[in-house]
Scaffold this motif. Structure first.
Motif, PDB file in Angstrom:
ATOM      1  N   VAL A 285       0.817  -1.214   0.000  1.00 28.98           N
ATOM      2  CA  VAL A 285       0.000   0.000   0.000  1.00 28.98           C
ATOM      3  C   VAL A 285       0.855   1.271   0.000  1.00 28.98           C
ATOM      4  O   VAL A 285       0.494   2.274  -0.609  1.00 28.98           O
ATOM      5  CB  VAL A 285      -0.995   0.000   1.191  1.00 28.98           C
ATOM      6  CG1 VAL A 285      -0.268   0.201   2.510  1.00 28.98           C
ATOM      7  CG2 VAL A 285      -2.078   1.054   1.023  1.00 28.98           C
ATOM      8  N   VAL A 286       2.049   1.203   0.600  1.00 27.79           N
ATOM      9  CA  VAL A 286       2.856   2.421   0.725  1.00 27.79           C
ATOM     10  C   VAL A 286       3.395   2.826  -0.649  1.00 27.79           C
ATOM     11  O   VAL A 286       3.988   2.013  -1.363  1.00 27.79           O
ATOM     12  CB  VAL A 286       4.019   2.213   1.718  1.00 27.79           C
ATOM     13  CG1 VAL A 286       4.779   3.523   1.934  1.00 27.79           C
ATOM     14  CG2 VAL A 286       3.496   1.690   3.046  1.00 27.79           C
ATOM     15  N   GLY A 287       3.165   4.076  -0.999  1.00 31.30           N
ATOM     16  CA  GLY A 287       3.652   4.602  -2.266  1.00 31.30           C
ATOM     17  C   GLY A 287       2.773   4.261  -3.459  1.00 31.30           C
ATOM     18  O   GLY A 287       3.102   4.582  -4.601  1.00 31.30           O
ATOM     19  N   LYS A 288       1.651   3.584  -3.196  1.00 29.55           N
ATOM     20  CA  LYS A 288       0.776   3.149  -4.292  1.00 29.55           C
ATOM     21  C   LYS A 288      -0.492   4.007  -4.338  1.00 29.55           C
ATOM     22  O   LYS A 288      -0.844   4.661  -3.355  1.00 29.55           O
ATOM     23  CB  LYS A 288       0.400   1.678  -4.094  1.00 29.55           C
ATOM     24  CG  LYS A 288       1.599   0.730  -4.113  1.00 29.55           C
ATOM     25  CD  LYS A 288       2.208   0.659  -5.499  1.00 29.55           C
ATOM     26  CE  LYS A 288       3.427  -0.228  -5.650  1.00 29.55           C
ATOM     27  NZ  LYS A 288       4.302  -0.501  -4.553  1.00 29.55           N
ATOM     28  N   PRO A 301     -16.025   9.015  -0.763  1.00 28.73           N
ATOM     29  CA  PRO A 301     -14.887   9.964  -0.744  1.00 28.73           C
ATOM     30  C   PRO A 301     -13.555   9.298  -1.083  1.00 28.73           C
ATOM     31  O   PRO A 301     -12.694   9.925  -1.706  1.00 28.73           O
ATOM     32  CB  PRO A 301     -14.885  10.496   0.693  1.00 28.73           C
ATOM     33  CG  PRO A 301     -15.847   9.668   1.462  1.00 28.73           C
ATOM     34  CD  PRO A 301     -16.775   9.029   0.494  1.00 28.73           C
ATOM     35  N   MET A 302     -13.384   8.020  -0.730  1.00 29.20           N
ATOM     36  CA  MET A 302     -12.119   7.349  -1.062  1.00 29.20           C
ATOM     37  C   MET A 302     -12.029   7.140  -2.571  1.00 29.20           C
ATOM     38  O   MET A 302     -10.966   7.331  -3.172  1.00 29.20           O
ATOM     39  CB  MET A 302     -12.010   6.015  -0.320  1.00 29.20           C
ATOM     40  CG  MET A 302     -10.666   5.323  -0.502  1.00 29.20           C
ATOM     41  SD  MET A 302      -9.276   6.235   0.202  1.00 29.20           S
ATOM     42  CE  MET A 302      -9.347   5.733   1.914  1.00 29.20           C
ATOM     43  N   LYS A 303     -13.176   6.768  -3.181  1.00 31.30           N
ATOM     44  CA  LYS A 303     -13.166   6.601  -4.643  1.00 31.30           C
ATOM     45  C   LYS A 303     -12.842   7.924  -5.329  1.00 31.30           C
ATOM     46  O   LYS A 303     -12.063   7.974  -6.288  1.00 31.30           O
ATOM     47  CB  LYS A 303     -14.556   6.124  -5.110  1.00 31.30           C
ATOM     48  CG  LYS A 303     -14.758   4.620  -4.940  1.00 31.30           C
ATOM     49  CD  LYS A 303     -16.070   4.232  -5.618  1.00 31.30           C
ATOM     50  CE  LYS A 303     -16.689   3.027  -4.951  1.00 31.30           C
ATOM     51  NZ  LYS A 303     -18.131   2.941  -5.143  1.00 31.30           N
ATOM     52  N   ALA A 304     -13.464   9.000  -4.802  1.00 30.93           N
ATOM     53  CA  ALA A 304     -13.224  10.318  -5.399  1.00 30.93           C
ATOM     54  C   ALA A 304     -11.751  10.702  -5.279  1.00 30.93           C
ATOM     55  O   ALA A 304     -11.145  11.185  -6.237  1.00 30.93           O
ATOM     56  CB  ALA A 304     -14.106  11.361  -4.710  1.00 30.93           C
ATOM     57  N   ALA A 305     -11.175  10.448  -4.114  1.00 30.61           N
ATOM     58  CA  ALA A 305      -9.762  10.786  -3.895  1.00 30.61           C
ATOM     59  C   ALA A 305      -8.878   9.980  -4.840  1.00 30.61           C
ATOM     60  O   ALA A 305      -7.889  10.486  -5.378  1.00 30.61           O
ATOM     61  CB  ALA A 305      -9.377  10.525  -2.441  1.00 30.61           C
ATOM     62  N   ALA A 306      -9.265   8.701  -5.051  1.00 31.91           N
ATOM     63  CA  ALA A 306      -8.494   7.845  -5.951  1.00 31.91           C
ATOM     64  C   ALA A 306      -8.534   8.395  -7.371  1.00 31.91           C
ATOM     65  O   ALA A 306      -7.517   8.454  -8.068  1.00 31.91           O
ATOM     66  CB  ALA A 306      -9.043   6.423  -5.906  1.00 31.91           C
ATOM     67  N   ILE A 311      -2.063   9.394  -3.891  1.00 29.18           N
ATOM     68  CA  ILE A 311      -1.044   8.350  -3.722  1.00 29.18           C
ATOM     69  C   ILE A 311      -0.755   8.220  -2.229  1.00 29.18           C
ATOM     70  O   ILE A 311      -0.607   9.230  -1.528  1.00 29.18           O
ATOM     71  CB  ILE A 311       0.270   8.732  -4.448  1.00 29.18           C
ATOM     72  CG1 ILE A 311       0.027   8.978  -5.946  1.00 29.18           C
ATOM     73  CG2 ILE A 311       1.340   7.656  -4.233  1.00 29.18           C
ATOM     74  CD1 ILE A 311      -0.265   7.737  -6.763  1.00 29.18           C
ATOM     75  N   TRP A 312      -0.680   6.966  -1.738  1.00 29.07           N
ATOM     76  CA  TRP A 312      -0.373   6.772  -0.319  1.00 29.07           C
ATOM     77  C   TRP A 312       1.114   6.921  -0.067  1.00 29.07           C
ATOM     78  O   TRP A 312       1.828   5.972   0.219  1.00 29.07           O
ATOM     79  CB  TRP A 312      -0.856   5.412   0.178  1.00 29.07           C
ATOM     80  CG  TRP A 312      -2.331   5.320   0.382  1.00 29.07           C
ATOM     81  CD1 TRP A 312      -3.156   4.346  -0.091  1.00 29.07           C
ATOM     82  CD2 TRP A 312      -3.157   6.204   1.127  1.00 29.07           C
ATOM     83  NE1 TRP A 312      -4.466   4.588   0.299  1.00 29.07           N
ATOM     84  CE2 TRP A 312      -4.494   5.732   1.054  1.00 29.07           C
ATOM     85  CE3 TRP A 312      -2.933   7.388   1.844  1.00 29.07           C
ATOM     86  CZ2 TRP A 312      -5.572   6.373   1.670  1.00 29.07           C
ATOM     87  CZ3 TRP A 312      -4.012   8.022   2.448  1.00 29.07           C
ATOM     88  CH2 TRP A 312      -5.311   7.515   2.364  1.00 29.07           C
ATOM     89  N   ALA A 319      -0.916  11.190   7.728  1.00 28.15           N
ATOM     90  CA  ALA A 319      -2.010  12.121   8.021  1.00 28.15           C
ATOM     91  C   ALA A 319      -3.333  11.371   8.157  1.00 28.15           C
ATOM     92  O   ALA A 319      -4.137  11.644   9.055  1.00 28.15           O
ATOM     93  CB  ALA A 319      -2.101  13.169   6.919  1.00 28.15           C
ATOM     94  N   PHE A 320      -3.548  10.407   7.261  1.00 29.68           N
ATOM     95  CA  PHE A 320      -4.784   9.623   7.290  1.00 29.68           C
ATOM     96  C   PHE A 320      -4.884   8.816   8.592  1.00 29.68           C
ATOM     97  O   PHE A 320      -5.901   8.831   9.285  1.00 29.68           O
ATOM     98  CB  PHE A 320      -4.804   8.694   6.080  1.00 29.68           C
ATOM     99  CG  PHE A 320      -6.044   7.822   5.975  1.00 29.68           C
ATOM    100  CD1 PHE A 320      -7.317   8.357   6.149  1.00 29.68           C
ATOM    101  CD2 PHE A 320      -5.923   6.465   5.695  1.00 29.68           C
ATOM    102  CE1 PHE A 320      -8.461   7.558   6.036  1.00 29.68           C
ATOM    103  CE2 PHE A 320      -7.060   5.651   5.588  1.00 29.68           C
ATOM    104  CZ  PHE A 320      -8.327   6.205   5.757  1.00 29.68           C
TER     105      PHE A 320
END
Lengths: 356, 422
Positions: A285-288, A301-306, A311-312, A319-320
């Motif tokens: 997940v990190v950096g992806k 909201p997660m779909k919208a952010a994607a 990027i994580w 922050a998340f």
């Protein structure tokens, strides 16, 4: 009248008013509205009082259970790690280490409905609708071989289910079985027939937590006296950790992060064979890109952010994870957040370590 | 870190102390003590000004006096328990900051302004109170212990955890300020309920676990307290801020934190925490329920595994705590030989109902091995039983309500260990 005398006479009046009958109402509080009572009064009693309309069977229940319960309780309600086992244990109550489950131990089915409705799923309580609760209860009964998979559980059929341990309880009888025997004159001398010997020692078991233990995420017990004290335990752990650390990767920190990750494990899996649970798989997940795990139903909201290309990065993840709901209003993640900076850094390092 | 000394450090310090004693006989110094003869920094320079710590924490040298948990006990700290460092405390009042925590869904943050308490069910007028409303009812102060039903639960099958904190630390004792539950029930009116003898109240918390317990009306009207202060200040978040229920003498799980609802009912709900948990399964597989009162119990807090004797033979203070959920402690006896002979300890103050009592046995230790025990006797005449006595009635599969006599094996070097004896 002096102030002093005045207060005395008030005292006398109060004393009179507070006589034996007492129950003088003060008129405080306000009447609870029916909607408010309906919102909070959800308990279900053994006689079925409080059971809502609705229904569900084990076939529906299996899917819901797999999505919302299995990450802790296992696909077959068999329990994972230290999480409660909900099925099995029939006829074990008089054995050593009895297995107490809904099927083997719980005397009332109402308790299962009441508890699941009010307190589950863990970390997302009170979000199941009544049909889902009936279906989950049905699935747990089915897992205990107490009903067939097509048995439709509802208010009407609730008492067709027989709980095997319904007659297994009796009301506290210590007043008869213990108190008389353990009262009276206490022996002061020659109280045992033979010289006293040690029969068991705790040190043989060695299960007591070590108090000297330090870890990278442990905060100094005295707050902020010296900035340097935070570094000391980190070094101590680094010495103990495996030495194969890559330049950008801190193995000791990751090891500490694995401990922190326990807080996440009820919803997230990582590594080989990991499946989506109430949270997505977190391997890689990190950096992806965010919102990219196949088969997981993300929040809007997660779909919208994607879609906007989130990027994580370590900074975004940090922050998340510090305050999920503040970072992303409407996220499905019910976790309150990691309060310690050390924990944040450690868990992210751990997630990097499982990215193969 | 000033934690429990490692075995090696302990032995070294014990040896040094022993050497000092044999060299000096009765306390005599060979060379002047520089702590006395030389001016020390704290005697020369300033300390912290006022406001250096607007709300004070214990001094850094006490940083080991903290709650600790036993990781393998539970799956997750959000639904778990930790332990009061009773081995390092004295007196009877537990400071809130180190009083054990037990959460089923974590300690929530609930503002007073957002707090609501509902009374519904078989009452004349269902009511909602705000926090400010509660402060306008006549209130009372009482000191009570709160003991988790699982305290000492890990010791049923055998001696397991090596420390009074871990074997007996699921307990705290605070002075509560609050409104009698009776007052609030009467404000809502109990005429509708009819005969109160067979009535119950169901109490429920505002957190995600929604912990709910049924309490017989008789107890609810007797001494239960809707508490909002402990030891003079607001409850801590981990103990149910802003308002918790106090159920004197009864198992801790009933002391619902963040209490949000009280329902008058004509029967118990038989919730998860009063059927599948907190019930006592006997050897024959049947189970006792409604075992609410915590029977008389005591433990020596020092010396104990985390509080070994470091001063060698001579004057020794043996101390501990005693309590009973069915009354006041009348007497505590201490045995040094595993229960063969007993001597009566001194109570720091006469025992109070359903509150911790501190006991002391001021003794002269000859340096020989001790099997140290304490035995509480309450004002009902009940004598704290041995583990053997408990097992004869309840078998080995019990978890909760273990009030057995505890044994510490104190070796001649002062180290102590949790043991079972014949």
């Amino acid at each position: 009248m002096s102030k002093f005398l005045k207060s005395l006479s008030i005292c006398a009046a109060v004393a009179l008013a507070a006589g034996p009958a007492a129950a003088e109402k003060l008129g405080l509080g306000r009447t609870a509205l029916p909607e408010e009572i309906a919102a909070w009064d959800g308990d279900v009693s053994p006689d079925g009082a409080g059971l809502p309309a609705g229904s569900g069977d084990a076939i529906d229940g299996e899917g819901i259970f797999s999505e919302k319960c299995a990450s802790c309780h296992g696909d077959f309600a068999e329990g994972i790690d230290n999480w409660p086992k909900l099925a099995g244990g029939a006829d074990t109550l008089d054995h050593d280490d009895p297995l107490k489950t809904v099927g083997s131990y719980w005397p009332y089915l109402s308790t299962a409905f009441d508890y699941i409705k009010r307190s589950m799923p863990y970390g997302n309580a009170g979000t199941l609708n009544d049909d889902e609760v009936y279906a989950i209860v049905a699935y747990i009964l089915y897992s205990n071989d107490l009903i067939e998979d097509d048995f439709v559980l509802s208010k009407e059929t609730f008492f067709d289910v027989e709980m095997p341990n319904a007659d297994g309880f009796f009301v506290d009888d210590r007043a008869e079985t213990e108190y008389p025997a353990w009262s009276g004159e206490a022996c002061m001398e020659n109280c045992k027939d033979a010289p006293v010997k040690v029969t068991m020692r705790a040190l043989v078991l060695d299960v007591t937590p070590e108090t000297e233990e330090t870890s990278a995420v442990q905060e100094p017990a005295v707050t902020e006296t010296a900035a340097t004290s935070e570094e000391a335990p980190a070094e101590a752990t680094a010495e103990a950790a495996p030495a194969e650390a890559v330049a950008t990767f801190d193995a000791a920190l990751a090891a500490a992060g694995e401990k922190v990750f326990k807080k996440c494990k009820s919803c997230h899996q990582v590594g080989e064979g990991a499946k989506n649970r109430s949270g997505p798989v977190l391997t890689n997940v990190v950096g992806k890109p965010a919102g990219a795990v196949e088969g997981f139903k993300y929040s809007k909201p997660m779909k919208a952010a994607a879609e906007e290309g989130l990027i994580w990065t370590e900074a975004e993840l940090s922050a998340f994870l510090a305050k999920p709901k503040a970072y992303m209003k409407g996220t499905k993640m019910s976790f309150a957040g990691l309060k310690k900076d050390g924990d944040l850094a450690a868990v992210i390092e751990y997630l990097k370590s499982v990215a193969q | 870190m000033t934690n429990k000394p490692s075995r090696r450090e302990f032995l070294a310090s014990g040896l040094a102390a022993g050497a000092a004693i044999s060299a000096a006989g009765s306390a005599q110094a060979d060379i002047p003590d520089p702590l006395i003869t030389e001016v020390q920094p704290w005697a020369r320079e300033f300390g912290d000004g006022v406001d250096a710590t607007p709300y004070g924490m214990p001094i850094q040298f006490e940083s080991d006096v903290i709650r600790r948990n036993v990781e393998w006990l539970t799956a997750d700290t959000v639904s778990s328990i930790n332990f009061t460092p009773i081995h390092a405390l004295d007196g009877t009042i537990t400071p809130q900051g180190c009083a054990f925590e037990r959460h089923h869904s974590g300690a929530i943050e609930l503002r007073k302004e957002d707090y609501r308490l509902m009374i519904n069910g078989l009452v004349d007028n269902p009511l909602v109170f705000s926090y400010a409303d509660l402060e306008r009812f006549p209130r009372e102060n009482h000191v009570y212990f709160c003991e988790c039903a699982a305290n000492t639960g890990m010791e049923w099958a055998g001696a397991q955890l090596n420390g009074a904190q871990f074997t007996h630390g699921m307990i705290h004792n605070m002075e509560y300020t609050g409104v009698p539950l009776r007052t609030l029930l009467e404000e809502a009116g109990l005429d509708t309920a009819g005969d109160l003898k067979d009535k119950w109240v169901f109490v429920e918390g505002a957190d995600a676990s929604s912990n709910g317990r049924s309490i017989p009306m008789e107890k609810a009207l007797d001494d239960c307290l809707i508490a909002f202060k402990a030891n003079g200040e607001a409850l801590r978040k981990e103990h149910g801020y802003p308002v918790r229920l106090v159920v004197p003498g009864w198992e801790g799980n009933m002391w619902v934190k963040w209490i949000r609802r009280i329902e008058v009912m004509d029967g118990p709900v038989e919730s998860r925490e009063e059927t599948s948990k907190y019930t006592d399964t006997l050897a024959n597989g049947t189970s006792r329920k409604w075992t609410w009162a915590m029977d008389a119990k005591s433990v020596v807090t020092s010396p104990s595994p985390q509080a070994p004797i470091t001063h060698g033979k001579g004057p020794l203070v043996i101390t501990g705590l005693a309590w009973s959920g069915r009354g006041a402690i009348k007497r505590v006896d201490v045995s040094k030989d595993g229960g063969m002979t007993w001597e009566t300890a001194r109570l720091a103050k006469p025992g109070e109902k359903m509150a911790l009592t501190r006991f002391y046995l001021d003794t002269d230790w000859d340096g020989s091995e001790m099997m140290l025990q304490s035995r509480a006797i309450d004002d009902t005449g009940y004598i704290q039983p041995t583990k053997t006595q408990l097992r004869e009635v309840r078998g080995l599969n019990s978890i909760y309500h273990n009030n057995c006599i505890q044994t510490w094996l104190v070796r001649s070097n002062g180290e102590a260990e949790n043991v079972e004896v014949s």
